[in-house]
Scaffold this motif. Structure first.
Motif, PDB file in Angstrom:
ATOM      1  N   HIS A 148      20.800   3.299  27.411  1.00  0.00           N
ATOM      2  CA  HIS A 148      21.405   2.587  26.273  1.00  0.00           C
ATOM      3  C   HIS A 148      20.458   2.572  25.075  1.00  0.00           C
ATOM      4  CE1 HIS A 148      24.302   0.263  29.137  1.00  0.00           C
ATOM      5  NE2 HIS A 148      24.689   1.497  28.886  1.00  0.00           N
ATOM      6  N   SER A 197      30.305  -1.677  35.140  1.00  0.00           N
ATOM      7  CA  SER A 197      29.471  -2.828  34.761  1.00  0.00           C
ATOM      8  C   SER A 197      29.935  -4.103  35.465  1.00  0.00           C
ATOM      9  CB  SER A 197      29.457  -3.011  33.244  1.00  0.00           C
ATOM     10  OG  SER A 197      30.648  -3.629  32.794  1.00  0.00           O
ATOM     11  N   CYS A 245      19.987   1.729  33.353  1.00  0.00           N
ATOM     12  CA  CYS A 245      21.070   1.451  32.379  1.00  0.00           C
ATOM     13  C   CYS A 245      20.439   1.283  31.000  1.00  0.00           C
ATOM     14  CB  CYS A 245      21.823   0.153  32.704  1.00  0.00           C
ATOM     15  SG  CYS A 245      22.574   0.066  34.334  1.00  0.00           S
ATOM     16  N   LYS A 246      19.424   0.424  30.970  1.00  0.00           N
ATOM     17  CA  LYS A 246      18.797   0.048  29.703  1.00  0.00           C
ATOM     18  C   LYS A 246      18.133   1.245  29.027  1.00  0.00           C
ATOM     19  CE  LYS A 246      15.779  -3.440  27.666  1.00  0.00           C
ATOM     20  NZ  LYS A 246      15.210  -2.502  26.689  1.00  0.00           N
ATOM     21  N   ALA A 290      19.003  -1.518  36.975  1.00  0.00           N
ATOM     22  CA  ALA A 290      19.297  -2.061  35.643  1.00  0.00           C
ATOM     23  C   ALA A 290      18.413  -1.385  34.593  1.00  0.00           C
ATOM     24  CB  ALA A 290      19.079  -3.572  35.634  1.00  0.00           C
ATOM     25  N   PHE A 341      28.566  -3.761  38.984  1.00  0.00           N
ATOM     26  CA  PHE A 341      27.112  -3.874  38.867  1.00  0.00           C
ATOM     27  C   PHE A 341      26.735  -5.332  38.573  1.00  0.00           C
ATOM     28  CE2 PHE A 341      23.071  -3.326  36.498  1.00  0.00           C
ATOM     29  CZ  PHE A 341      22.377  -2.589  37.448  1.00  0.00           C
ATOM     30  N   GLY A 342      27.508  -5.965  37.695  1.00  0.00           N
ATOM     31  CA  GLY A 342      27.251  -7.353  37.326  1.00  0.00           C
ATOM     32  C   GLY A 342      27.395  -8.304  38.504  1.00  0.00           C
ATOM     33  N   ARG A 394      22.843   4.723  22.877  1.00  0.00           N
ATOM     34  CA  ARG A 394      24.019   3.923  22.525  1.00  0.00           C
ATOM     35  C   ARG A 394      23.764   3.105  21.263  1.00  0.00           C
ATOM     36  NH1 ARG A 394      26.636  -0.928  26.106  1.00  0.00           N
ATOM     37  NH2 ARG A 394      24.583  -1.784  25.675  1.00  0.00           N
TER      38      ARG A 394
HETATM   39  C1  ASC Z   1      25.115  -4.317  33.091  1.00  0.00           C
HETATM   40  C2  ASC Z   1      25.684  -3.855  31.903  1.00  0.00           C
HETATM   41  C3  ASC Z   1      24.750  -3.146  31.256  1.00  0.00           C
HETATM   42  C4  ASC Z   1      23.518  -3.085  32.057  1.00  0.00           C
HETATM   43  C5  ASC Z   1      22.306  -3.496  31.325  1.00  0.00           C
HETATM   44  C6  ASC Z   1      21.062  -3.379  32.181  1.00  0.00           C
HETATM   45  O1  ASC Z   1      25.683  -4.963  33.965  1.00  0.00           O
HETATM   46  O2  ASC Z   1      26.911  -4.057  31.462  1.00  0.00           O
HETATM   47  O3  ASC Z   1      24.883  -2.564  30.095  1.00  0.00           O
HETATM   48  O4  ASC Z   1      23.783  -3.916  33.189  1.00  0.00           O
HETATM   49  O5  ASC Z   1      22.424  -4.807  30.896  1.00  0.00           O
HETATM   50  O6  ASC Z   1      19.938  -3.578  31.396  1.00  0.00           O
END
Ligand code: ASC
Length: 153
Positions: A147, A47, A143-144, A140, A50-51, A151
């Motif tokens: 989650h 992350s 990821c979402k 992204a 990615f961030g 999650r």
């Molecule tokens: C990030 C991070 C996440 C994902 C999410 C994308 O950098 O820590 O959990 O991107 O925010 O929607």
């Protein structure tokens, strides 16, 4: 003819490499606690890289092509790592038990993310901010999606 043979070989080789690196399977965890720690830490490190790409893609940080390229390369490797730590019997952390009940769906999300992380890394390699921006959103989103489904908050 020769060119065609070479092309076929190149495609086969690429497919083999992609297949081999799509998801790492290099570890066996002795304790559930270690598997949970491993996946949480791998996802955390991921992350951060990615961030860094997201900050550049969204204009929160100045675009630095070299930094983007390096973070993309790190991300591409890291993206393959966490999934091996969600083995049978390792329920825990913030992970919903659905991961183990709907393993195929979870694996599909992981695969989608690995694919998009690869595209993001390729975009970062071009040194073109527009390409980084275009690739970041879909990554992204993967990821979402995972989650949201798997999650706990
Ligand atoms: C990030 C991070 C996440 C994902 C999410 C994308 O950098 O820590 O959990 O991107 O925010 O929607």
């Amino acid at each position: 003819m020769k060119f065609k043979t070479l092309s076929v070989a190149a495609v086969a080789l690429t497919a083999a490499l992609v297949g081999a690196t799509a998801s790492a399977d290099t570890l066996k965890f002795g304790k559930t606690e270690d598997a949970v720690k491993y996946r949480q830490n791998a996802l955390f490190v991921m992350s951060q890289h990615f961030g860094s790409l997201g900050a550049m893609a969204n204009g929160r940080a100045e675009f630095n092509a070299d930094l983007a390229k390096q973070n993309g390369a790190v991300l591409e490797t890291l993206a393959t790592l966490p999934w091996q730590a969600f083995g049978a019997g390792t329920e825990g952390g913030k992970t919903k038990p659905e991961v183990w009940k709907e393993k195929a769906k979870f694996d599909g999300h992981a695969k989608d993310f690995v694919t998009e992380a690869g595209k993001l890394a390729a975009a970062a390699k071009t040194g073109d901010l527009a390409q980084l921006k275009a690739a970041f959103g879909p990554a992204a989103q993967t990821c979402k999606a995972c989650h949201d489904a798997f999650r706990n908050r």
